[in-house]
Design an enzyme around this catalytic site. Structure first.
Site, PDB file in Angstrom:
ATOM      1  N   ASP A 360       1.837   9.972   2.513  1.00 16.46           N
ATOM      2  CA  ASP A 360       1.412   8.773   1.764  1.00 16.46           C
ATOM      3  C   ASP A 360       0.434   7.944   2.592  1.00 16.46           C
ATOM      4  OD1 ASP A 360       1.848   6.146   0.033  1.00 16.46           O
ATOM      5  OD2 ASP A 360       2.846   7.753  -1.057  1.00 16.46           O
ATOM      6  N   ASP A 361       0.267   6.724   2.216  1.00 13.21           N
ATOM      7  CA  ASP A 361      -0.712   5.792   2.782  1.00 13.21           C
ATOM      8  C   ASP A 361      -0.613   5.706   4.309  1.00 13.21           C
ATOM      9  OD1 ASP A 361      -2.508   3.788   3.072  1.00 13.21           O
ATOM     10  OD2 ASP A 361      -1.451   2.321   1.832  1.00 13.21           O
ATOM     11  N   ARG A 437      -4.226  -7.233  -2.574  1.00 12.26           N
ATOM     12  CA  ARG A 437      -3.725  -6.421  -1.452  1.00 12.26           C
ATOM     13  C   ARG A 437      -4.805  -6.259  -0.367  1.00 12.26           C
ATOM     14  NH1 ARG A 437      -1.222  -0.392  -0.782  1.00 12.26           N
ATOM     15  NH2 ARG A 437       0.697  -1.026   0.198  1.00 12.26           N
ATOM     16  N   TRP A 471      -3.036   9.959  -6.424  1.00 10.51           N
ATOM     17  CA  TRP A 471      -4.237   9.120  -6.586  1.00 10.51           C
ATOM     18  C   TRP A 471      -3.778   7.703  -6.929  1.00 10.51           C
ATOM     19  CZ3 TRP A 471      -9.606  10.800  -7.156  1.00 10.51           C
ATOM     20  CH2 TRP A 471     -10.470   9.769  -7.569  1.00 10.51           C
ATOM     21  N   ASP A 472      -3.917   6.816  -5.958  1.00 17.71           N
ATOM     22  CA  ASP A 472      -3.397   5.458  -6.149  1.00 17.71           C
ATOM     23  C   ASP A 472      -4.500   4.489  -6.560  1.00 17.71           C
ATOM     24  OD1 ASP A 472      -1.489   3.449  -6.177  1.00 17.71           O
ATOM     25  OD2 ASP A 472      -0.697   3.942  -4.202  1.00 17.71           O
ATOM     26  N   MET A 473      -4.115   3.309  -7.017  1.00 21.74           N
ATOM     27  CA  MET A 473      -5.071   2.284  -7.467  1.00 21.74           C
ATOM     28  C   MET A 473      -4.297   0.975  -7.507  1.00 21.74           C
ATOM     29  SD  MET A 473      -6.602   0.515 -10.089  1.00 21.74           S
ATOM     30  CE  MET A 473      -8.213   0.217 -10.713  1.00 21.74           C
ATOM     31  N   ASN A 474      -4.393   0.194  -6.432  1.00 21.50           N
ATOM     32  CA  ASN A 474      -3.442  -0.894  -6.244  1.00 21.50           C
ATOM     33  C   ASN A 474      -3.904  -2.295  -6.601  1.00 21.50           C
ATOM     34  OD1 ASN A 474      -0.921   0.241  -5.382  1.00 21.50           O
ATOM     35  ND2 ASN A 474      -2.031   1.033  -3.616  1.00 21.50           N
ATOM     36  N   CYS A 520      -1.250   7.233  -9.869  1.00 22.96           N
ATOM     37  CA  CYS A 520      -0.379   6.138  -9.440  1.00 22.96           C
ATOM     38  C   CYS A 520      -1.229   4.886  -9.435  1.00 22.96           C
ATOM     39  CB  CYS A 520       0.143   6.437  -8.042  1.00 22.96           C
ATOM     40  SG  CYS A 520       1.022   5.056  -7.288  1.00 22.96           S
ATOM     41  N   ASP A 542       6.925   1.661  -8.820  1.00 21.07           N
ATOM     42  CA  ASP A 542       7.315   1.503  -7.412  1.00 21.07           C
ATOM     43  C   ASP A 542       8.791   1.132  -7.312  1.00 21.07           C
ATOM     44  OD1 ASP A 542       4.942   2.151  -6.312  1.00 21.07           O
ATOM     45  OD2 ASP A 542       4.304   0.116  -5.810  1.00 21.07           O
TER      46      ASP A 542
HETATM   47  C1  GLA Z   1       1.397   1.824  -3.940  1.00 17.36           C
HETATM   48  C2  GLA Z   1       2.141   3.029  -4.457  1.00 17.36           C
HETATM   49  C3  GLA Z   1       3.254   3.395  -3.507  1.00 17.36           C
HETATM   50  C4  GLA Z   1       2.664   3.693  -2.156  1.00 17.36           C
HETATM   51  C5  GLA Z   1       1.842   2.507  -1.673  1.00 17.36           C
HETATM   52  C6  GLA Z   1       1.072   2.853  -0.419  1.00 17.36           C
HETATM   53  O1  GLA Z   1       2.200   0.705  -3.941  1.00 17.36           O
HETATM   54  O2  GLA Z   1       2.635   2.789  -5.733  1.00 17.36           O
HETATM   55  O3  GLA Z   1       3.973   4.500  -3.978  1.00 17.36           O
HETATM   56  O4  GLA Z   1       1.874   4.841  -2.236  1.00 17.36           O
HETATM   57  O5  GLA Z   1       0.901   2.086  -2.642  1.00 17.36           O
HETATM   58  O6  GLA Z   1       0.293   1.817   0.010  1.00 17.36           O
END
Ligand code: GLA
Length: 775
Positions: A360-361, A437, A471-474, A520, A542
């Site tokens: 992950d991140d 963020r 593939w995230d997008m926060n 994601c 999450d």
């Molecule tokens: C988001 C995702 C989490 C994780 C974090 C990492 O919040 O939903 O599952 O991957 O980013 O920064």
């Protein structure tokens, strides 16, 4: 099947009919949507007749006095000729006027139609109706596809500007559906971060209910989906319509009831902050909507959507393809990991039966927290000494596949990428862009950014043996503007952003057809059919607290099939709610969909290791059912306090029984099990275990030996001993299950309990298997 006779069109699916006709003035008049009609029906009896111009009404023309568009059920509505309800289209012609009157010119059947650049359903035959306003040179094509087996109608539109100058689209939705009002309730999926897609029912009154997204993503606030149901409709019985948009950006939906109880549904790209210039001779295509109808309750409606999404939206490579069990390191390590830690997690995960590690991140740039490095997609040698290729091959040697987290639409202020390309950040000429963020967003309306993402990600995904990408997008979009457009073109930003994203995703999907992409967006901030077209599954939320998940997954299940719902068993206590939910319940909820684990498996007690090993074995044994089976929401007599789900195929079913709070001295509960094939079923429960630590001082009533509570011995035994739950093994008949139900064991009733009692603590649960016995 598409039946066309004279001026009338009937679209038949397996159980439904959708009908409309060309009326005397050339408008498309809606006739019917409901259970299947046979061919002998006289379409005239489906019409709402009106030929008397009353009071203040507006007649369509002086020749047709009494024909009032405001009274007509229409397939598409424009502005200016007396229809005062919410229009599907609102545009500005070269001379500044806004009235458009679209009437029938021709129709045709298209084969395997596809719309470039947009996510869409796989189609065979499509009915194309062409309408035109000859005086304003606007042409509109309406597309209708029937997906027969899933009882689905797919609709969208394409508008052509046949003028010599540009026109401005202020609003162009995907569909309009007018029907008589029947005291419907509007059911929708609302929420927020870690509280996504809760089902809410709203009564409809005269006027308009509108919900939308202005966030640049479909958003967790309201899913681009809704159900209209009659007030008495339940999961098992009653009438309901459902509609879902195949789109990931700003959208709107409105449901309007006019004073004559005509109900209008609209759905499509949000007209707010949308102003799209269509040059002379060019066209604009709207995203598709899936429409379905059930007169057998919401489970039937749900199953129609599930079948359609599995068969027509998810890409061919992953259709009904079993998905791996993932270990994700996020809740185990957050940003604090190195290769040694990852390999230790991988080894332990392998022993438990897990199949893939998703890194992950925090693996790239200098990212040790969320303030830096988004955009710098090269590994951090401080954490991953020998690079991704070497790490992936070590993980592969351990026996796991390797997956990677990315968040490509973003850039950190503190990043090489931002320093090299400050103009790629979405911002207006006047303001410092807002942050979410600590991050900014990349301008995906700019082709240079799109090309950069395509090439960087292609190189990245080729750099190691990567079989899965998260593939995230926060964050949501702010400071909407692009220097790439002229002042009068800025209103296309949101739609073009999504098209830019789709372009990148299309490239990656084609270049890496075997990589499993999981979408994601801080969990479920972009859980929609548009993303599912490119990425077959979505990180649901999450929030991994299994109790919260019962509500989130239940809401999600209204539209989305289990094959798209990704769930992880996480640690104790929940990082989102601080709640303790038994490990067995965390599994029992997470197994309804794509199972994964997200906790530090190197720190498990032997008790937890044994439980997880058994869970994974069970999941593997029934994986096809959990990922692709037919899903139903069931109910027990104590409905308010329990979640009951079933997934079945023809002769095998799994039923979840999840309790919220324990209620003392309560009745014996009964689950009504409907929808199974008729015949005899053997019911057994999954072998679960309890931890004797949770018995507290009751441990000495549960065990034959005496233990001093919290003593070394008590804890040592608790860490290893699997206290078995009651056993269920009986044979029942499907009629009995439907009529009376499956009678659960007697619940624990204070201090003493019988050998066969069910000891369900708060948030306790059971998983039952119903196996058909062949005579
Ligand atoms: C988001 C995702 C989490 C994780 C974090 C990492 O919040 O939903 O599952 O991957 O980013 O920064």
């Amino acid at each position: 099947m598409i039946r066309i006779k004279d001026r009338v069109f009937f679209l038949d699916s397996m159980d439904t009919t959708y009908g409309f006709m060309i009326d005397e003035q050339g408008h498309l008049e809606h006739l019917y949507y409901g259970a299947k009609l046979d061919e002998t029906i006289d379409y005239n009896t489906l019409r709402f007749q009106s030929d008397f111009e009353y009071g203040s009404a507006t007649s369509y023309s002086k020749e047709t006095r009494g024909v009032m568009l405001n009274e007509k059920p229409l397939e598409v509505s424009s502005y200016g000729k007396g229809d005062y309800r919410e229009p599907t289209i609102h545009l500005e012609l070269p001379d500044g006027s806004r009235t458009v009157d679209l009437t029938y010119v021709r129709h045709s059947i298209a084969k395997s139609l596809s719309f470039q650049g947009l996510p869409q359903a796989d189609k065979d035959e499509t009915l194309v109706i062409t309408l035109e306003d000859k005086t304003t040179n606007i042409e509109l094509e309406l597309f209708y596809t029937v997906l027969e087996a899933s009882n689905m109608i797919v609709r969208n539109m394409r508008l052509y500007n046949r003028n010599d100058s540009p026109i401005i689209l202020d609003k162009i939705l995907s569909m309009n559906l007018d029907m008589p009002n029947n005291s419907y309730l509007l059911s929708k999926l609302d929420g927020a971060w870690i509280r996504e897609r809760h089902i809410h029912d709203t009564p409809l009154l005269y006027g308009t209910v509108r919900f939308d997204s202005k966030k640049g993503v479909s958003s967790s606030n309201h899913n681009p989906f809704f159900v209209l149901k009659e007030p008495h409709t339940t999961d098992e019985f009653g009438r309901a319509y459902g509609a879902a948009l195949i789109y990931s950006g700003n959208y709107e939906t409105s449901v309007e009831i006019n004073p004559h109880d005509m109900l209008r549904i609209n759905m499509g790209i949000n007209s707010f902050d949308f102003r799209y210039k269509v040059e002379a001779g060019r066209s604009f295509i709207t995203p598709e909507v899936l429409l379905t109808y059930s007169n057998k309750g919401l489970n039937q409606l749900t199953q129609q959507f599930h079948q359609c999404i599995n068969d027509h939206i998810v890409s061919k490579e992953f259709r009904y393809k079993e998905r791996p069990i993932v270990i994700n390191n996020w809740e185990a390590t957050y940003f604090d990991f190195n290769e040694k830690k990852l390999l230790a997690i991988a080894k332990q995960a392998k022993r438990l039966g897990i199949e893939l590690l998703c890194l992950d991140d925090g693996w790239f740039g200098n990212r040790d927290d969320d303030t830096s490095s988004l955009g710098d997609w090269t590994y951090n040698p401080k954490k991953i000494k020998h690079g991704l290729q070497s790490l992936a091959s070590k993980i592969n040697k351990i026996g796991l596949d390797f997956g990677l987290w990315v968040e490509p639409e973003m850039v950190s202020e503190n990043s090489e990428m931002y320093r090299a390309h400050p103009s790629w950040v979405i911002r207006t000429p006047h303001h410092e862009p807002s942050q979410g963020r600590h991050q900014w967003m990349l301008d995906l309306t700019n082709p240079d950014v799109v090309e950069h993402l395509k090439s960087t990600l292609t190189t990245l995904f080729q750099s190691a043996n990567i079989t899965y990408v998260k593939w995230d997008m926060n964050r949501n979009i702010s400071d909407v503007y692009s220097p790439h457009y002229k002042a009068d073109e800025q209103g296309r930003f949101h739609h073009d952003y999504i098209c830019g994203l789709y372009h990148v995703l299309d490239h990656l999907k084609t270049t890496f057809p075997t990589i499993l992409f999981e979408s994601c967006s801080s969990g479920g901030n972009r859980f929609d059919l548009g993303m599912l077209y490119y990425m077959p599954q979505t990180w649901t939320s999450d929030n991994t607290d299994a109790y919260e998940r019962t509500t989130i997954q239940e809401g999600t299940s209204l539209l989305y099939p289990l094959s798209t719902i990704s769930n992880h068993v996480s640690g104790n206590r929940s990082h989102q709610t601080f709640r303790h939910v038994p490990l067995e319940s965390r599994f029992n909820v997470a197994c309804f969909g794509i199972l994964g684990y997200e906790l530090d498996v190197t720190a498990l007690t032997p008790f937890e290791r044994r439980l997880i090993t058994r869970q994974i074995e069970y999941y593997k044994e029934h994986r096809t059912l959990f990922q692709f089976g037919r899903f139903s929401r069931l109910h027990s007599l104590q409905d308010q306090n329990h979640t009951v789900w079933m997934v079945d195929n023809e002769d095998d079913a799994q039923v979840l029984y999840f309790q919220q709070l324990f209620r003392p001295n309560d009745r014996i509960d009964v689950i009504r099990v409907t929808g199974l094939e008729s015949g005899k079923y053997r019911i057994t429960n999954r072998e679960q275990a309890m931890n004797i630590r949770h018995f507290g001082s009751l441990v000495n009533r549960a065990l034959p030996i005496h233990l001093r509570v919290n003593s070394w011995l008590h804890n040592a035994i608790a860490n290893r001993y699997l206290f078995p739950i009651e056993t269920v093994d009986c044979t029942v008949d499907s009629i009995q299950l439907e009529e009376q139900g499956f009678i659960l064991p007697h619940p624990f009733t204070g201090t003493d309990h019988g050998e066969h009692d069910m000891i369900l603590e708060d948030f306790g649960s059971r998983l039952y298997r119903f196996e058909k016995i062949n005579d």
